[in-house]
Structure formats: structure tokens, C-alpha cells
Design a protein around this motif. Sequence first.
Motif, PDB file in Angstrom:
ATOM      1  N   GLN A   1     -39.995   6.758 -41.054  1.00 47.08           N
ATOM      2  CA  GLN A   1     -38.532   6.792 -41.034  1.00 47.08           C
ATOM      3  C   GLN A   1     -37.999   7.940 -40.192  1.00 47.08           C
ATOM      4  O   GLN A   1     -36.940   7.822 -39.565  1.00 47.08           O
ATOM      5  CB  GLN A   1     -37.996   6.883 -42.460  1.00 47.08           C
ATOM      6  N   GLU A   2     -38.730   9.051 -40.153  1.00 46.60           N
ATOM      7  CA  GLU A   2     -38.309  10.173 -39.318  1.00 46.60           C
ATOM      8  C   GLU A   2     -38.396   9.828 -37.835  1.00 46.60           C
ATOM      9  O   GLU A   2     -37.702  10.429 -37.004  1.00 46.60           O
ATOM     10  CB  GLU A   2     -39.171  11.398 -39.622  1.00 46.60           C
TER      11      GLU A   2
ATOM     12  N   TYR B   1     -37.629   6.909 -36.519  1.00 43.53           N
ATOM     13  CA  TYR B   1     -36.629   5.933 -36.105  1.00 43.53           C
ATOM     14  C   TYR B   1     -35.301   6.612 -35.769  1.00 43.53           C
ATOM     15  O   TYR B   1     -34.718   7.277 -36.617  1.00 43.53           O
ATOM     16  CB  TYR B   1     -36.346   4.918 -37.213  1.00 43.53           C
ATOM     17  N   PRO B   2     -34.791   6.423 -34.556  1.00 42.28           N
ATOM     18  CA  PRO B   2     -33.409   6.836 -34.290  1.00 42.28           C
ATOM     19  C   PRO B   2     -32.462   5.836 -34.952  1.00 42.28           C
ATOM     20  O   PRO B   2     -32.888   4.810 -35.478  1.00 42.28           O
ATOM     21  CB  PRO B   2     -33.314   6.776 -32.763  1.00 42.28           C
ATOM     22  N   SER B   3     -31.192   6.108 -34.929  1.00 44.67           N
ATOM     23  CA  SER B   3     -30.226   5.201 -35.544  1.00 44.67           C
ATOM     24  C   SER B   3     -30.046   3.948 -34.685  1.00 44.67           C
ATOM     25  O   SER B   3     -30.257   3.971 -33.462  1.00 44.67           O
ATOM     26  CB  SER B   3     -28.871   5.892 -35.721  1.00 44.67           C
ATOM     27  N   ASP B   4     -29.689   2.862 -35.357  1.00 40.23           N
ATOM     28  CA  ASP B   4     -29.338   1.600 -34.673  1.00 40.23           C
ATOM     29  C   ASP B   4     -30.458   1.079 -33.771  1.00 40.23           C
ATOM     30  O   ASP B   4     -30.226   0.698 -32.617  1.00 40.23           O
ATOM     31  CB  ASP B   4     -28.057   1.763 -33.840  1.00 40.23           C
TER      32      ASP B   4
ATOM     33  N   PRO C   1     -36.939  -2.734 -41.618  1.00 41.39           N
ATOM     34  CA  PRO C   1     -36.113  -1.554 -41.868  1.00 41.39           C
ATOM     35  C   PRO C   1     -36.552  -0.826 -43.131  1.00 41.39           C
ATOM     36  O   PRO C   1     -37.240  -1.415 -43.963  1.00 41.39           O
ATOM     37  CB  PRO C   1     -34.707  -2.147 -42.023  1.00 41.39           C
TER      38      PRO C   1
ATOM     39  N   SER D   1     -33.408   5.215 -46.753  1.00 35.80           N
ATOM     40  CA  SER D   1     -32.146   5.538 -46.093  1.00 35.80           C
ATOM     41  C   SER D   1     -31.231   4.323 -45.986  1.00 35.80           C
ATOM     42  O   SER D   1     -30.062   4.471 -45.677  1.00 35.80           O
ATOM     43  CB  SER D   1     -32.428   6.102 -44.695  1.00 35.80           C
ATOM     44  N   GLU D   2     -31.767   3.133 -46.218  1.00 35.44           N
ATOM     45  CA  GLU D   2     -30.954   1.931 -46.070  1.00 35.44           C
ATOM     46  C   GLU D   2     -30.988   1.076 -47.319  1.00 35.44           C
ATOM     47  O   GLU D   2     -32.038   0.851 -47.907  1.00 35.44           O
ATOM     48  CB  GLU D   2     -31.453   1.088 -44.889  1.00 35.44           C
TER      49      GLU D   2
ATOM     50  N   GLU E   1     -26.575  -1.969 -45.920  1.00 29.34           N
ATOM     51  CA  GLU E   1     -26.635  -1.119 -44.726  1.00 29.34           C
ATOM     52  C   GLU E   1     -27.518  -1.741 -43.658  1.00 29.34           C
ATOM     53  O   GLU E   1     -27.236  -1.626 -42.458  1.00 29.34           O
ATOM     54  CB  GLU E   1     -27.149   0.265 -45.100  1.00 29.34           C
TER      55      GLU E   1
ATOM     56  N   ALA F   1     -26.368  -2.672 -39.938  1.00 30.03           N
ATOM     57  CA  ALA F   1     -27.093  -2.153 -38.772  1.00 30.03           C
ATOM     58  C   ALA F   1     -27.655  -3.266 -37.898  1.00 30.03           C
ATOM     59  O   ALA F   1     -28.226  -2.999 -36.844  1.00 30.03           O
ATOM     60  CB  ALA F   1     -28.232  -1.242 -39.234  1.00 30.03           C
TER      61      ALA F   1
ATOM     62  N   CYS G   1     -30.060  -5.389 -38.819  1.00 27.71           N
ATOM     63  CA  CYS G   1     -31.462  -5.704 -39.112  1.00 27.71           C
ATOM     64  C   CYS G   1     -31.601  -7.116 -39.665  1.00 27.71           C
ATOM     65  O   CYS G   1     -32.601  -7.788 -39.419  1.00 27.71           O
ATOM     66  CB  CYS G   1     -32.028  -4.698 -40.106  1.00 27.71           C
TER      67      CYS G   1
END
Length: 204
Positions: A67-68, A70-73, A152, A160-161, A165, A169, A171
Motif C-alpha cells: 500500500q505504501e 501505491y500513489p493515489s488514483d 485495491p 486505506s479504502e 472509496e 477511485a 477501482c
Amino acid sequence: MDRKLKRWEVALIFGVLCSLLLGCWLGEEQQELADQVVRLHVIANSDSDHDQAVKLAVRDQVLAQAQELYPSDITRADALAILADHLPELEQAGQAVLDAQGEDLAVSARLEECWFPTKEYGDFALPAGDYTALRVVIGEGEGRNWWCVAFPPLCLGAASETMDEAVQAGCFSQKQADLMTRKNQGCVLKFKALELWDALVHRN
């Protein structure tokens, strides 16, 4: 000589046709979901209580590390590329757990196609079928599996999701999210039907 079909013959034919239609429809639904996720498959060293506990600790660390990264979107394609480029880091994350506990075991991580059974994860479920998976093997890899989703990020208590969410996003579509969650009360029953259908289709 022509004869009329008996009631049981008509019922049998109708049942076979319904099964074919249901199998085709569910197969399409599963493939659409498979195209949206990357599954996680963690295999313990053995079935001992200790090795099973170690498996869960490795799972948490590998998921947190993924998860760290992955950037957003990002899309599934982005996630797959990131995971492929960072497999050594994911292995090291799992290895750090083993080293901290004094385990003389190694961790391997790779991306591959795997078959998964129908699985429920609290507030959502995924149907049986083939998925691309991040496969993490601990030691001899002879213990029970742990399946969930690497992308995701839906499978940690502190994920985080949420499903909503994930939809926002991009997904999942709302239709796919409804299919997987309690908004569709028959989702697990449908997925079990797909699992039976898949077993029949692939039976030797």
C-alpha cells in the motif's frame, strides 16, 4: 415414432439450459472482477499454530508495504507494474518479520495466475475463478493459504479504502461493488453456484 417429452425430461432440459445460462453470466461477472483486482495469496510454512500466526504477521507487513508503494488514483495495470518492479522489497518486508522472530525461513514473492475459491471478507465477497495474484510463500509453503486482495487495498483492518472509496477511485463500478457486498444479498449464493459450475466445467 414421435413421442412427447415426459415432464421430468422437460424439467431436466430446462435445468441444463438454466445452468448453462447462469454459468456463462457468472463467468462474465467473475472475469470483469478479475480484471479489476490483484489478489494476495500467502502460504504458510506449515499448519502448526506458530507458523499460521507467522503467516498472518507476514501478510500484514506485505500488505502494508504494498500500500505504501501505491500513489493515489492508480489503475490495476499501474498496480501490477508497481508490484512487479518491487517484488524484492515485498520479499524483504516479509523476511523482516521472520528475522525479527528469529525464524530460519525464507520468503519468496511473485506474480502469477492462481485459481481462488469463493471467499467472504466481512463486508464483501469475491467469486471463485482465476485471478492474477501476488503470491507470497513462507519457507516450505506446505501450510494453509490466506487469500485476499493486494489491490485495491481492502483487506487490512486499517485499510486505506472502503468499498465506497474504491468505487469513487474507479477501482470498481457501482454494479461490481453491489455484486460483491451485502447490497446484493444473493452474492455468495451466486458465487457458490459459479464455483460448482467451474468444478463441473473443469472436471476431468
